[in-house]
Scaffold this active site. Structure first.
Site, short mmCIF file in Angstrom:
data_model
loop_
_atom_site.label_atom_id
_atom_site.label_comp_id
_atom_site.label_asym_id
_atom_site.label_seq_id
_atom_site.Cartn_x
_atom_site.Cartn_y
_atom_site.Cartn_z
N CYS A 1 -11.69 -3.40 4.55
CA CYS A 1 -10.47 -4.08 4.11
C CYS A 1 -10.74 -5.56 3.82
CB CYS A 1 -9.38 -3.99 5.17
SG CYS A 1 -9.04 -2.32 5.73
N CYS B 1 -3.07 -3.55 4.91
CA CYS B 1 -2.93 -3.48 6.37
C CYS B 1 -3.04 -4.87 6.98
CB CYS B 1 -4.01 -2.57 6.93
SG CYS B 1 -5.66 -3.21 6.63
N ASP C 1 -5.28 -1.06 -0.37
CA ASP C 1 -5.21 -2.52 -0.27
C ASP C 1 -5.37 -3.17 -1.66
OD1 ASP C 1 -4.99 -2.64 2.57
OD2 ASP C 1 -7.15 -2.36 2.75
N CYS D 1 -6.10 3.44 -2.80
CA CYS D 1 -6.88 3.41 -1.56
C CYS D 1 -6.27 2.48 -0.53
CB CYS D 1 -8.34 3.11 -1.82
SG CYS D 1 -8.65 1.45 -2.33
#
Ligand SMILES: Cc1ncc(COP(=O)(O)O)c(C=O)c1O
Ligand SMILES: [Zn+2]
Lengths: 136, 394
Positions: free
Chosen positions: A103, A59, A36, A34
């Site tokens: 995130c 990210c 991270d 997915c």
């Protein structure tokens, strides 16, 4: 801009990035599928987190929240680090875009996973409830 | 700034801006007005139509001006669907890696009882013509297959697809948004019944495009109102935009071969040099692709952070990672060519244009390995790959 200046600062110059060879505890959450993954290393003396390092695959917001989370727990007693929330991390970064909030959940989870690992390694009893919601 | 995101959109050339301006400030009349001033605008509009037709070996009356690629795709597919409903043929064939302007229209048709077949694009990003032949049934009304892919630039066997469609009397639509201005297109030779294009991909203005539809294909009026565009597309014509588009289109085809040779040389240098990065892979067939398209995956890193760090170095690029799209899944294009999720996250797309210089390419060749190496140095995934805890996939 997509991100606040604080987020970009922590993304460009992440604090506490790297590895601790003789860490007292390691925690990792997330999965590459997915997108991270964060890994946290802790050095603990007398229940105080004297050093912390992280490695993150992810990210800009994942790297920035990792950096900020380690800053917030460095030098703090474990009991205080356990109270870290992803909201606190996001606030300290002057916010994240809504669709990036997921995130940031990673950072809180990785810190908790590392503390759980510390308790397990040292046979310290704990309430499993406190670790129930570790992100994965 | 080094702009290598030309598949997203391009700079409007100075020449194009120059030819557009008089149609805002001088010949600004409505093409539908009866006075002489209006007729002058109308004449220009029809001149533009003829010039577009000439580029594709089509007829003027087969050219419909639209607001761009998305609208053209929508109208082509929805018009074919109307034909399908009338003829009780509710099967459409497409590929897994079309643009969302096609895929999301087909999703809506699915809810209305259409059956959609999604052809595999294989690891090279190209369909097998046998797969298409097998997929066609007596219920098939339309085949919609993109000319060139927007992420990995691979070019489909359009001529063979056209031939197969003709043999089976099935309509063939192609989303040529990425191909127009980069590839020669003759709609008769290639057997294309409908084609979508968008001006902003070849140094024309945004918000203007074309739907080509062969004269025997009845289009449904989808934007409803006045009788413009032969009753097929209502709304006052965007004459300045259309004038700009035509200038950009003609300029693109004027020196096509020399431009493509130059771009291919620079693009191949990027492939050669950046392939030296360990555990990297080119996405899609290296030869059967647009000369302007570079796309690779780098294992152990994530695309958004790669883009942000390249942006800090003045390089504008793009990626198919989940975190750049706002969804949790990485690009459907990279998944369709068989990249695993974790590899698809680490993709980099660089798309060149006629304004790209060798000097810029050399700077990118210097910057990308540095950024990849840095991100790998802080990546727990790369750490596991290097320690053998996790297996390398590429
Ligand atoms: C292949 C493809 N189809 C359709 C579109 C949509 O075109 P437009 O931006 O003109 O609506 C694009 C551009 O993003 C594209 O690359
Ligand atoms: Zn993310």
């Amino acid at each position: 801009m997509l991100y606040s200046e604080k987020v970009m600062d922590h993304f460009r110059n992440p604090r506490n990035v790297g590895e601790i060879e003789d860490a007292d505890a390691i925690g990792e959450v997330g999965n590459a599928r997915c997108g991270d993954i964060m890994r946290v290393y802790l050095k603990v003396e007398n229940d105080i987190i004297v050093d912390v390092k992280f490695m993150t695959f992810g990210c800009g917001s994942a790297i920035a929240t990792s950096s900020m989370a380690t800053e917030l727990i460095k030098g703090k007693p474990i009991s205080q680090a356990l109270e870290l929330t992803n909201q606190a991390v996001v606030e300290a970064l002057d916010g994240l875009p809504d669709y990036k909030l997921h995130c940031s959940v990673l950072a809180e989870g990785a810190v908790k996973a590392a503390i759980k690992n510390y308790y397990d390694r040292n046979n310290i009893p704990y309430d499993p409830e406190a670790f129930k919601n570790i992100a994965d | 700034m080094i702009y290598l995101d030309n598949a997203s959109t391009t700079k409007v050339s100075d020449k194009v801006v120059e030819v557009m301006v008089p149609y805002y400030s001088e010949v600004y009349a409505n093409c539908s007005s009866l006075h002489e001033f209006g007729q002058k605008a109308k004449e220009k509009l029809e001149d533009c139509r003829q010039r577009v037709a000439r580029v594709f070996n089509a007829k003027s009356r087969e050219i419909y001006f639209t607001s761009g690629g998305t609208e053209s795709d929508n109208q082509a597919i929805l018009s074919a669907a109307q034909i399908g409903i009338r003829q009780e043929k509710k099967h459409i064939i497409t590929t897994k890696f079309e643009h969302h302007a096609v895929l999301n229209v087909l999703n809506k048709l699915k809810q209305q009882g259409f059956t959609i077949t999604y052809l595999d694009v294989n690891s090279n990003g190209i369909i097998k013509i046998e797969d298409l032949e097998k997929a066609i049934t007596p219920q098939t009304v339309l085949v919609s297959i993109m000319f060139a892919n927007n992420e990995i630039g691979t070019i489909q066997p359009i001529k063979e697809i056209g031939r197969v469609c003709k043999e089976h009397k099935v309509l063939f639509h192609t989303d040529a948004v990425q191909a127009v201005g980069n590839e020669k297109i003759d709609v008769d030779e290639l057997g294309i019944d409908m084609l979508s294009l968008s001006a902003h991909k070849f140094h024309g203005p945004k918000g203007v495009g074309v739907l080509y539809a062969r004269s025997n294909v009845p289009l449904t009026q989808f934007i409803v109102g006045g009788s413009q565009e032969n009753n097929r597309r209502a709304g006052t014509e965007n004459l300045p935009g259309i004038v700009g588009m035509v200038a950009a289109l003609e300029a693109a085809y004027k020196d096509l071969d020399t431009k493509n040779q130059r771009l291919k040389k620079m693009r191949d240098k990027l492939f050669d040099e950046l392939s030296k990065i360990p555990h990297s892979a080119i996405n899609g067939d290296r030869e059967h692709r647009l000369c302007s398209n570079f796309s690779m995956c780098f294992e152990g890193i994530e695309g958004e952070s790669l883009l942000l760090l390249l942006s800090d170095k003045g390089i504008c690029a793009s990626s198919g990672s989940a975190c750049t799209s706002g969804s949790l899944a990485p690009s459907h294009v990279l998944l369709s060519i068989g990249r695993p999720h974790e590899v698809a996250h680490g993709s980099l797309r660089l798309t060149l244009s006629r304004y790209t210089t060798e000097d810029e390419i050399n700077k990118v060749i210097e910057a990308v390995p540095q950024v990849v190496a840095y991100l790998r140095s802080i990546s727990p995934v790369w750490d596991e790959l290097e320690k053998g805890v996790r297996k390398h996939v590429i």
